[in-house]
Design a protein around this motif. Structure first.
Motif, mmCIF file in Angstrom:
data_model
loop_
_atom_site.group_PDB
_atom_site.id
_atom_site.type_symbol
_atom_site.label_atom_id
_atom_site.label_comp_id
_atom_site.label_asym_id
_atom_site.label_seq_id
_atom_site.Cartn_x
_atom_site.Cartn_y
_atom_site.Cartn_z
ATOM 1 N N GLY A 58 -2.928 -16.670 -15.662
ATOM 2 C CA GLY A 58 -3.157 -16.279 -14.274
ATOM 3 C C GLY A 58 -4.083 -17.243 -13.575
ATOM 4 N N TYR A 59 -3.824 -17.471 -12.300
ATOM 5 C CA TYR A 59 -4.669 -18.371 -11.504
ATOM 6 C C TYR A 59 -5.202 -17.615 -10.290
ATOM 7 N N GLY A 60 -6.418 -17.952 -9.896
ATOM 8 C CA GLY A 60 -7.007 -17.342 -8.712
ATOM 9 C C GLY A 60 -8.205 -16.470 -9.017
ATOM 10 N N ALA A 61 -8.337 -16.095 -10.292
ATOM 11 C CA ALA A 61 -9.503 -15.338 -10.762
ATOM 12 C C ALA A 61 -9.794 -14.148 -9.859
ATOM 13 N N SER A 62 -11.053 -13.834 -9.648
ATOM 14 C CA SER A 62 -11.380 -12.632 -8.892
ATOM 15 C C SER A 62 -11.121 -12.788 -7.403
ATOM 16 N N TYR A 63 -11.531 -13.934 -6.855
ATOM 17 C CA TYR A 63 -11.357 -14.116 -5.407
ATOM 18 C C TYR A 63 -11.409 -15.598 -5.030
ATOM 19 N N ASP A 64 -10.760 -16.442 -5.809
ATOM 20 C CA ASP A 64 -10.681 -17.861 -5.457
ATOM 21 C C ASP A 64 -9.857 -18.081 -4.195
ATOM 22 N N ILE A 65 -8.835 -17.255 -4.000
ATOM 23 C CA ILE A 65 -7.895 -17.466 -2.892
ATOM 24 C C ILE A 65 -8.264 -16.497 -1.772
ATOM 25 N N THR A 66 -9.452 -16.644 -1.237
ATOM 26 C CA THR A 66 -9.959 -15.677 -0.272
ATOM 27 C C THR A 66 -9.148 -15.655 1.017
ATOM 28 N N GLU A 67 -8.540 -16.799 1.383
ATOM 29 C CA GLU A 67 -7.808 -16.856 2.651
ATOM 30 C C GLU A 67 -6.570 -15.972 2.662
ATOM 31 N N GLN A 68 -6.133 -15.517 1.485
ATOM 32 C CA GLN A 68 -4.965 -14.646 1.396
ATOM 33 C C GLN A 68 -5.332 -13.157 1.357
ATOM 34 N N GLY A 69 -6.609 -12.846 1.270
ATOM 35 C CA GLY A 69 -7.024 -11.454 1.312
ATOM 36 C C GLY A 69 -6.905 -10.726 -0.017
ATOM 37 N N TYR A 116 -3.985 -13.873 -22.925
ATOM 38 C CA TYR A 116 -4.183 -13.995 -21.481
ATOM 39 C C TYR A 116 -5.201 -15.095 -21.233
ATOM 40 N N ILE A 117 -4.839 -16.059 -20.393
ATOM 41 C CA ILE A 117 -5.738 -17.148 -20.019
ATOM 42 C C ILE A 117 -6.023 -17.033 -18.526
ATOM 43 N N ARG A 118 -7.279 -16.921 -18.194
ATOM 44 C CA ARG A 118 -7.705 -16.698 -16.803
ATOM 45 C C ARG A 118 -8.216 -18.014 -16.219
ATOM 46 N N LEU A 119 -7.434 -18.645 -15.377
ATOM 47 C CA LEU A 119 -7.808 -19.921 -14.776
ATOM 48 C C LEU A 119 -8.485 -19.697 -13.429
ATOM 49 N N SER A 120 -9.424 -20.578 -13.111
ATOM 50 C CA SER A 120 -10.163 -20.456 -11.863
ATOM 51 C C SER A 120 -10.271 -21.813 -11.185
ATOM 52 N N ALA A 121 -10.459 -21.778 -9.872
ATOM 53 C CA ALA A 121 -10.775 -22.997 -9.129
ATOM 54 C C ALA A 121 -12.243 -23.352 -9.263
ATOM 55 N N ARG A 122 -13.037 -22.422 -9.757
ATOM 56 C CA ARG A 122 -14.473 -22.637 -9.929
ATOM 57 C C ARG A 122 -14.703 -23.196 -11.335
ATOM 58 N N VAL A 123 -15.402 -24.296 -11.456
ATOM 59 C CA VAL A 123 -15.570 -24.923 -12.765
ATOM 60 C C VAL A 123 -17.029 -25.314 -12.983
ATOM 61 N N ASN A 124 -17.429 -25.324 -14.249
ATOM 62 C CA ASN A 124 -18.728 -25.851 -14.636
ATOM 63 C C ASN A 124 -18.658 -27.367 -14.699
ATOM 64 N N HIS A 125 -19.804 -28.024 -14.631
ATOM 65 C CA HIS A 125 -19.798 -29.494 -14.584
ATOM 66 C C HIS A 125 -19.504 -30.105 -15.943
ATOM 67 N N GLN A 126 -19.629 -29.311 -17.025
ATOM 68 C CA GLN A 126 -19.461 -29.840 -18.378
ATOM 69 C C GLN A 126 -18.654 -28.875 -19.224
ATOM 70 N N ALA A 127 -17.781 -29.426 -20.063
ATOM 71 C CA ALA A 127 -16.998 -28.601 -20.986
ATOM 72 C C ALA A 127 -17.798 -28.343 -22.256
#
Length: 293
Positions: free
Chosen positions: A97-108, A152-163
């Motif tokens: 899944g992509y978008g996490a909790s609220y990455d895509i805020t413009e879609q509501g 289940y893999i939860r992908l986000s647009a928010r990322v940490n600076h280091q893996a």
């Protein structure tokens, strides 16, 4: 993180004939090359999420390893009954899944999924990854695609600076005044919010199975058995795992995450939602300071 996913799956499809991809109109351009190279192994069912899971279940029962992908809210909530029955039938798939909790805020609100991990909590046998960096997403995919379990893999647009290495919980900072468990993309914010506090910071990119040994070890090594849980989805989703891990250790728990009591009706930005839920640096710092004083 999304492109790390699509690129990795596309590359692996060239060498693993078991892999198939099922889409619901999302990320179809990114899988166009894979569809051209592997006819019949990239299936777009359109905006029919229940059919998407049913198709993946049928593929799995024939011996394929289906990778199912769309926006997290549509992947986990609309076809929840089909997901439940997929596991019940002994089939297995990789849901991404992509978008996490609220990455895509413009879609509501239709595109928000703070409930996704809590939903999988009701289903036995699922592995849940919440990577905080594209390299972590790539590694859990490589491990997962070669398996035969439900993931289940939860992908986000928010990322940490280091893996960081994937798998169990990682100790990134040691302290004596308590333990803070940061999940996935929350890590950098937690590190900044606790920079001047004498606390242990654990990092989790895989939340199920829950690394009880790492948490118990960290808590017992501290002077105070207080735990702060910081999750990028519904607050308290993992609280019962913490309590079960520490059932013989008197402890206090503060669970931070997306509020269960607040329904936001403004679009805003992801950062606005962080502030509203107390998941920004200042909000976490205030909550930790008040709890560990």
């Amino acid at each position: 993180m999304l492109f790390a996913f699509t690129d990795t799956v596309t590359q692996e499809m060239d060498t693993d004939p078991r892999l198939a991809v099922v889409l619901a109109d999302i990320s179809t351009p990114e899988f166009a090359d894979a569809a051209a190279r592997h006819p019949g192994r990239v299936v777009n069912v359109g905006i029919r999420e229940q059919l998407m899971i049913g198709t993946a279940c049928g593929m799995a029962l024939t011996g394929l390893r289906p990778v199912v992908h769309t926006i997290a809210s549509f992947l986990t909530q609309r076809p929840y009954e089909q997901i439940k029955l997929l596991g019940h039938q002994g089939a297995a798939a990789v849901l991404v899944g992509y978008g996490a909790s609220y990455d895509i805020t413009e879609q509501g609100r239709t595109h928000f999924a703070p409930e996704d991990v809590a939903l999988f909590e009701t289903l036995p046998g699922w592995t849940i990854h919440v990577p905080g960096h594209p390299d972590e997403a790539r590694q859990v995919l490589l491990d997962t695609l070669r398996g035969d379990d439900c993931v289940y893999i939860r992908l986000s647009a928010r990322v940490n600076h280091q893996a960081h290495p994937t798998g169990g919980f990682r100790t990134l900072r040691q302290g004596r005044a308590g333990t803070v468990l940061a999940v996935g993309p929350m890590l950098d914010t937690v590190l900044r919010a606790t920079a001047h506090r004498d606390v242990t910071v654990l990092y989790a990119s895989t939340v199920r199975p829950f690394d009880e040994i790492a948490l118990r070890t960290a808590v017992l090594a501290a002077d105070h058995p207080d735990v702060v849980l910081v999750e990028p989805y519904l607050a308290g989703t993992s609280a019962h795992h913490v309590d079960r891990t520490l059932v013989h250790v008197p402890h206090r728990l503060l669970a931070l995450g997306v509020s269960r009591d607040t329904e936001l009706h403004a679009y805003g930005s992801p950062e606005d939602h962080d502030i509203a839920h107390g998941l920004d640096e200042a909000g976490i710092a205030r909550a930790v300071a008040a709890f560990l004083r």
